[in-house]
Scaffold this motif. Sequence first.
Motif, PDB file in Angstrom:
ATOM      1  N   VAL A 171       0.858  -1.187   0.000  1.00  0.00           N
ATOM      2  CA  VAL A 171       0.000   0.000   0.000  1.00  0.00           C
ATOM      3  C   VAL A 171       0.894   1.237   0.000  1.00  0.00           C
ATOM      4  CG1 VAL A 171      -1.791   1.276   1.225  1.00  0.00           C
ATOM      5  CG2 VAL A 171      -1.774  -1.232   1.298  1.00  0.00           C
ATOM      6  N   ASN A 172       0.651   2.152  -0.934  1.00  0.00           N
ATOM      7  CA  ASN A 172       1.481   3.345  -1.041  1.00  0.00           C
ATOM      8  C   ASN A 172       0.609   4.587  -1.244  1.00  0.00           C
ATOM      9  OD1 ASN A 172       3.749   4.961  -1.161  1.00  0.00           O
ATOM     10  ND2 ASN A 172       4.162   4.519  -3.320  1.00  0.00           N
ATOM     11  N   ARG A 173       0.884   5.608  -0.473  1.00  0.00           N
ATOM     12  CA  ARG A 173       0.191   6.900  -0.610  1.00  0.00           C
ATOM     13  C   ARG A 173       0.901   7.675  -1.718  1.00  0.00           C
ATOM     14  NH1 ARG A 173       0.901  11.726   3.676  1.00  0.00           N
ATOM     15  NH2 ARG A 173      -1.119  12.793   3.559  1.00  0.00           N
ATOM     16  N   VAL A 174       0.243   7.809  -2.856  1.00  0.00           N
ATOM     17  CA  VAL A 174       0.901   8.372  -4.022  1.00  0.00           C
ATOM     18  C   VAL A 174       0.486   9.809  -4.331  1.00  0.00           C
ATOM     19  CG1 VAL A 174       1.285   6.121  -5.098  1.00  0.00           C
ATOM     20  CG2 VAL A 174      -0.841   7.355  -5.545  1.00  0.00           C
ATOM     21  N   GLY A 175      -0.573  10.274  -3.681  1.00  0.00           N
ATOM     22  CA  GLY A 175      -1.017  11.650  -3.887  1.00  0.00           C
ATOM     23  C   GLY A 175      -1.480  12.242  -2.571  1.00  0.00           C
ATOM     24  N   VAL A 176      -1.069  13.499  -2.260  1.00  0.00           N
ATOM     25  CA  VAL A 176      -1.378  14.115  -0.971  1.00  0.00           C
ATOM     26  C   VAL A 176      -2.151  15.409  -1.189  1.00  0.00           C
ATOM     27  CG1 VAL A 176      -0.440  14.972   1.199  1.00  0.00           C
ATOM     28  CG2 VAL A 176       0.749  13.139  -0.034  1.00  0.00           C
ATOM     29  N   ALA A 177      -3.314  15.494  -0.546  1.00  0.00           N
ATOM     30  CA  ALA A 177      -4.106  16.717  -0.634  1.00  0.00           C
ATOM     31  C   ALA A 177      -3.386  17.850   0.090  1.00  0.00           C
ATOM     32  CB  ALA A 177      -5.484  16.483  -0.012  1.00  0.00           C
ATOM     33  N   ASP A 178      -3.665  19.086  -0.335  1.00  0.00           N
ATOM     34  CA  ASP A 178      -2.976  20.256   0.228  1.00  0.00           C
ATOM     35  C   ASP A 178      -3.118  20.330   1.750  1.00  0.00           C
ATOM     36  OD1 ASP A 178      -1.585  22.837  -0.123  1.00  0.00           O
ATOM     37  OD2 ASP A 178      -3.470  23.655   0.638  1.00  0.00           O
ATOM     38  N   ALA A 179      -4.297  20.007   2.256  1.00  0.00           N
ATOM     39  CA  ALA A 179      -4.528  20.101   3.697  1.00  0.00           C
ATOM     40  C   ALA A 179      -3.776  19.041   4.491  1.00  0.00           C
ATOM     41  CB  ALA A 179      -6.023  19.991   3.979  1.00  0.00           C
ATOM     42  N   ASN A 180      -3.271  18.034   3.798  1.00  0.00           N
ATOM     43  CA  ASN A 180      -2.626  16.920   4.492  1.00  0.00           C
ATOM     44  C   ASN A 180      -1.114  16.861   4.287  1.00  0.00           C
ATOM     45  OD1 ASN A 180      -5.275  16.168   5.117  1.00  0.00           O
ATOM     46  ND2 ASN A 180      -5.422  14.817   3.316  1.00  0.00           N
ATOM     47  N   ARG A 181      -0.556  17.944   3.760  1.00  0.00           N
ATOM     48  CA  ARG A 181       0.861  17.896   3.392  1.00  0.00           C
ATOM     49  C   ARG A 181       1.801  17.737   4.583  1.00  0.00           C
ATOM     50  NH1 ARG A 181       2.981  22.392   1.111  1.00  0.00           N
ATOM     51  NH2 ARG A 181       1.209  23.734   1.607  1.00  0.00           N
ATOM     52  N   LYS A 182       1.360  18.051   5.769  1.00  0.00           N
ATOM     53  CA  LYS A 182       2.259  17.925   6.913  1.00  0.00           C
ATOM     54  C   LYS A 182       2.302  16.502   7.475  1.00  0.00           C
ATOM     55  CE  LYS A 182      -1.050  19.288  10.539  1.00  0.00           C
ATOM     56  NZ  LYS A 182      -1.252  20.248  11.658  1.00  0.00           N
ATOM     57  N   TYR A 183       1.480  15.612   6.885  1.00  0.00           N
ATOM     58  CA  TYR A 183       1.478  14.228   7.338  1.00  0.00           C
ATOM     59  C   TYR A 183       2.156  13.341   6.301  1.00  0.00           C
ATOM     60  CZ  TYR A 183      -1.905  15.916  10.729  1.00  0.00           C
ATOM     61  OH  TYR A 183      -2.526  16.608  11.733  1.00  0.00           O
ATOM     62  N   ARG A 184       3.118  12.595   6.759  1.00  0.00           N
ATOM     63  CA  ARG A 184       3.884  11.738   5.861  1.00  0.00           C
ATOM     64  C   ARG A 184       3.809  10.290   6.349  1.00  0.00           C
ATOM     65  NH1 ARG A 184       8.770   9.305   5.992  1.00  0.00           N
ATOM     66  NH2 ARG A 184       9.881   9.012   4.016  1.00  0.00           N
ATOM     67  N   CYS A 185       3.727   9.366   5.386  1.00  0.00           N
ATOM     68  CA  CYS A 185       3.754   7.945   5.760  1.00  0.00           C
ATOM     69  C   CYS A 185       4.522   7.162   4.705  1.00  0.00           C
ATOM     70  CB  CYS A 185       2.347   7.378   5.927  1.00  0.00           C
ATOM     71  SG  CYS A 185       1.431   7.164   4.394  1.00  0.00           S
ATOM     72  N   ASP A 186       5.184   6.096   5.143  1.00  0.00           N
ATOM     73  CA  ASP A 186       5.939   5.237   4.246  1.00  0.00           C
ATOM     74  C   ASP A 186       5.022   4.177   3.641  1.00  0.00           C
ATOM     75  OD1 ASP A 186       8.377   6.501   4.698  1.00  0.00           O
ATOM     76  OD2 ASP A 186       8.874   5.215   6.411  1.00  0.00           O
ATOM     77  N   PRO A 187       5.427   3.610   2.502  1.00  0.00           N
ATOM     78  CA  PRO A 187       4.694   2.458   1.968  1.00  0.00           C
ATOM     79  C   PRO A 187       4.733   1.324   2.994  1.00  0.00           C
ATOM     80  CG  PRO A 187       6.274   3.300   0.369  1.00  0.00           C
ATOM     81  CD  PRO A 187       6.584   3.969   1.666  1.00  0.00           C
ATOM     82  N   PHE A 188       3.746   0.450   2.954  1.00  0.00           N
ATOM     83  CA  PHE A 188       3.720  -0.649   3.918  1.00  0.00           C
ATOM     84  C   PHE A 188       3.008  -1.855   3.316  1.00  0.00           C
ATOM     85  CE2 PHE A 188       0.004   1.990   4.527  1.00  0.00           C
ATOM     86  CZ  PHE A 188      -1.042   1.090   4.715  1.00  0.00           C
ATOM     87  N   PHE A 189       3.205  -3.001   3.967  1.00  0.00           N
ATOM     88  CA  PHE A 189       2.591  -4.249   3.515  1.00  0.00           C
ATOM     89  C   PHE A 189       1.363  -4.588   4.360  1.00  0.00           C
ATOM     90  CE2 PHE A 189       7.098  -5.117   2.232  1.00  0.00           C
ATOM     91  CZ  PHE A 189       6.878  -5.169   0.866  1.00  0.00           C
ATOM     92  N   VAL A 190       0.411  -5.228   3.708  1.00  0.00           N
ATOM     93  CA  VAL A 190      -0.778  -5.748   4.380  1.00  0.00           C
ATOM     94  C   VAL A 190      -1.006  -7.170   3.880  1.00  0.00           C
ATOM     95  CG1 VAL A 190      -3.270  -5.528   4.676  1.00  0.00           C
ATOM     96  CG2 VAL A 190      -1.852  -3.486   4.614  1.00  0.00           C
ATOM     97  N   THR A 191      -1.362  -8.059   4.791  1.00  0.00           N
ATOM     98  CA  THR A 191      -1.640  -9.441   4.417  1.00  0.00           C
ATOM     99  C   THR A 191      -3.132  -9.730   4.547  1.00  0.00           C
ATOM    100  OG1 THR A 191       0.539 -10.172   5.178  1.00  0.00           O
ATOM    101  CG2 THR A 191      -1.124 -11.860   4.878  1.00  0.00           C
TER     102      THR A 191
END
Length: 279
Positions: A171-191
């Motif tokens: 799972v990867n966050r590939v687009g960030v809305a302007d209001a959410n730019r201060k929040y960052r997350c790394d890609p991660f796995f889900v089973t």
Amino acid sequence: MEPIVHNAATRSSGCRRGGRPTGLRRHAIRRIDTVFGILVCLLMAMTVTLTPFGTAANAASATNGSLTISARGGGDASGGHPLVGDTYAVAYVAGVTLNDDGTGISGFTTRAPFKRFDREWGELTSSQANAAAKEIADYAGKHGRYDYTDRRTGGDGTVTISGLAPGLYLVNRVGVADANRKYRCDPFFVTIPEFDAGASDYQVTAAPKFEELPVPPGPTTTPEPGATPTPTPTAPETPGRSDIAKTGAAIMRYVEAAVILGAIAFAAMFVHTQLRRRD
């Protein structure tokens, strides 16, 4: 003209002069034909019936999973505020093999597009999983290997992807809305599925872990590291052989039964043909 007299030997053989079968023998042959015909029809019907049944069962179990991404900032997954309008992409990295009793995962089979990143997925530490997720996210973004793209969070900060086969997903966050730019997350796995005390759950909810950062000046949409800024929607890839890994155990039993029945039907037809030739 002398009358035709059948002696005991002729009657017992069941044949007329010239070796042609009598009415009694023809009747016996017809009964053999009927029995073999019924047997072959039954075997073929069972073969045809079992195969689609197994296939349908496998299809149902192979695509009954779902993944809900719940994105919330300023707190944990339940206490933060929803991050609306962010875009996520998901890649089907590996299939999973379930235990015979379905209470856990016994193995992983990395899919062809990601073979170069093959690992012992069930043995990775948190740091190893994080590094592998970033590496695969970078590759998937550059080579169009995401199975699901442009999945945008709604007003509650969630987005759901349904019809997922059991497996390991990136799972990867590939687009960030302007209001959410201060929040960052790394890609991660889900089973999928997840297990709790041996009970399986195919409807999985994943909550990304966000790091709060100072808001830098820049465009209103900021791509995450290793991701394409504007992913192009693509159709989901068809699950490969790894799918039957687990649900495979069940489907293979149906296929084996169908093959065995088909072989019996063929053998019955062969024996019947040989008997007819002898007669």
